[in-house]
Design a protein around this motif. Structure first.
Motif, PDB file in Angstrom:
ATOM      1  N   ALA A 125      38.225 -51.285 -25.425  1.00  0.00           N
ATOM      2  CA  ALA A 125      38.781 -49.942 -25.330  1.00  0.00           C
ATOM      3  C   ALA A 125      38.047 -49.097 -24.294  1.00  0.00           C
ATOM      4  O   ALA A 125      38.466 -47.985 -23.981  1.00  0.00           O
ATOM      5  CB  ALA A 125      38.717 -49.244 -26.689  1.00  0.00           C
ATOM      6  N   ARG A 126      36.971 -49.625 -23.716  1.00  0.00           N
ATOM      7  CA  ARG A 126      36.162 -48.858 -22.753  1.00  0.00           C
ATOM      8  C   ARG A 126      36.328 -49.361 -21.350  1.00  0.00           C
ATOM      9  O   ARG A 126      36.592 -50.422 -21.026  1.00  0.00           O
ATOM     10  CB  ARG A 126      34.692 -48.926 -23.125  1.00  0.00           C
ATOM     11  CG  ARG A 126      34.337 -48.413 -24.506  1.00  0.00           C
ATOM     12  CD  ARG A 126      34.304 -46.917 -24.664  1.00  0.00           C
ATOM     13  NE  ARG A 126      33.589 -46.258 -23.613  1.00  0.00           N
ATOM     14  CZ  ARG A 126      32.380 -45.714 -23.724  1.00  0.00           C
ATOM     15  NH1 ARG A 126      31.757 -45.752 -24.860  1.00  0.00           N
ATOM     16  NH2 ARG A 126      31.813 -45.118 -22.727  1.00  0.00           N
ATOM     17  N   LEU A 135      27.870 -58.120 -29.879  1.00  0.00           N
ATOM     18  CA  LEU A 135      28.615 -59.379 -29.996  1.00  0.00           C
ATOM     19  C   LEU A 135      29.676 -59.542 -28.924  1.00  0.00           C
ATOM     20  O   LEU A 135      29.995 -60.659 -28.526  1.00  0.00           O
ATOM     21  CB  LEU A 135      29.287 -59.466 -31.364  1.00  0.00           C
ATOM     22  CG  LEU A 135      28.379 -59.557 -32.568  1.00  0.00           C
ATOM     23  CD1 LEU A 135      29.210 -59.645 -33.822  1.00  0.00           C
ATOM     24  CD2 LEU A 135      27.460 -60.754 -32.459  1.00  0.00           C
ATOM     25  N   THR A 136      30.245 -58.423 -28.485  1.00  0.00           N
ATOM     26  CA  THR A 136      31.363 -58.511 -27.547  1.00  0.00           C
ATOM     27  C   THR A 136      31.486 -57.218 -26.759  1.00  0.00           C
ATOM     28  O   THR A 136      30.980 -56.181 -27.173  1.00  0.00           O
ATOM     29  CB  THR A 136      32.682 -58.816 -28.300  1.00  0.00           C
ATOM     30  OG1 THR A 136      33.710 -59.072 -27.373  1.00  0.00           O
ATOM     31  CG2 THR A 136      33.083 -57.659 -29.203  1.00  0.00           C
ATOM     32  N   GLU A 188      29.886 -49.348 -25.157  1.00  0.00           N
ATOM     33  CA  GLU A 188      30.354 -50.314 -24.151  1.00  0.00           C
ATOM     34  C   GLU A 188      30.442 -51.732 -24.729  1.00  0.00           C
ATOM     35  O   GLU A 188      31.342 -52.496 -24.407  1.00  0.00           O
ATOM     36  CB  GLU A 188      29.411 -50.299 -22.943  1.00  0.00           C
ATOM     37  CG  GLU A 188      29.931 -51.011 -21.738  1.00  0.00           C
ATOM     38  CD  GLU A 188      31.126 -50.315 -21.090  1.00  0.00           C
ATOM     39  OE1 GLU A 188      31.959 -51.033 -20.521  1.00  0.00           O
ATOM     40  OE2 GLU A 188      31.227 -49.087 -21.158  1.00  0.00           O
ATOM     41  N   THR A 189      29.483 -52.079 -25.557  1.00  0.00           N
ATOM     42  CA  THR A 189      29.516 -53.349 -26.281  1.00  0.00           C
ATOM     43  C   THR A 189      29.575 -53.033 -27.766  1.00  0.00           C
ATOM     44  O   THR A 189      29.107 -51.991 -28.201  1.00  0.00           O
ATOM     45  CB  THR A 189      28.275 -54.219 -25.987  1.00  0.00           C
ATOM     46  OG1 THR A 189      27.101 -53.493 -26.347  1.00  0.00           O
ATOM     47  CG2 THR A 189      28.216 -54.621 -24.525  1.00  0.00           C
ATOM     48  N   LEU A 190      30.160 -53.940 -28.527  1.00  0.00           N
ATOM     49  CA  LEU A 190      30.311 -53.713 -29.965  1.00  0.00           C
ATOM     50  C   LEU A 190      29.369 -54.609 -30.748  1.00  0.00           C
ATOM     51  O   LEU A 190      29.335 -55.821 -30.553  1.00  0.00           O
ATOM     52  CB  LEU A 190      31.755 -53.985 -30.392  1.00  0.00           C
ATOM     53  CG  LEU A 190      32.797 -53.037 -29.811  1.00  0.00           C
ATOM     54  CD1 LEU A 190      34.194 -53.485 -30.220  1.00  0.00           C
ATOM     55  CD2 LEU A 190      32.533 -51.602 -30.241  1.00  0.00           C
ATOM     56  N   SER A 208      41.726 -55.010 -29.162  1.00  0.00           N
ATOM     57  CA  SER A 208      41.969 -53.635 -28.732  1.00  0.00           C
ATOM     58  C   SER A 208      40.700 -52.817 -28.540  1.00  0.00           C
ATOM     59  O   SER A 208      40.714 -51.820 -27.834  1.00  0.00           O
ATOM     60  CB  SER A 208      42.882 -52.929 -29.729  1.00  0.00           C
ATOM     61  OG  SER A 208      42.253 -52.803 -30.986  1.00  0.00           O
ATOM     62  N   GLY A 209      39.613 -53.213 -29.190  1.00  0.00           N
ATOM     63  CA  GLY A 209      38.369 -52.461 -29.075  1.00  0.00           C
ATOM     64  C   GLY A 209      38.331 -51.261 -30.005  1.00  0.00           C
ATOM     65  O   GLY A 209      39.204 -51.063 -30.843  1.00  0.00           O
TER      66      GLY A 209
END
Length: 86
Positions: free
Chosen positions: A85-86, A80-81, A44-46, A37-38
């Protein structure tokens, strides 16, 4: 010998079993859900640190054991990913 960094995101230090109706422990299920889900207010990236913060927030809200995060040399800031959600 080159420096080696170790980064650990782990479930609590307590033994936790998956609830009978679930196929994952709260930690694993929560991590999967955050990845799917983010993070609504995330970048933008987590990074690992952002994933940890969101996972910890969600687990605390449901009263589940809280995870721990140990990083060295800012490895927690590595993306990492993509944030879904964005």
């Amino acid at each position: 010998m080159p420096d080696r960094d170790v980064t650990v995101l782990a479930a609590s230090d307590r033994l936790v079993a998956a609830p009978p109706a679930d196929s994952h422990t709260p930690f694993t299920g929560g991590l999967i859900e955050v990845l799917r889900s983010g993070v609504a207010d995330g970048s933008e990236t987590l990074s690992l640190s952002e994933l940890y913060g969101e996972l910890r927030r969600r687990l605390a809200a449901e009263g589940s054991p809280l995870p721990t995060l140990t990083t060295h040399n800012d490895t927690g800031q590595v993306a990492l990913t993509r944030n879904r959600a964005r």
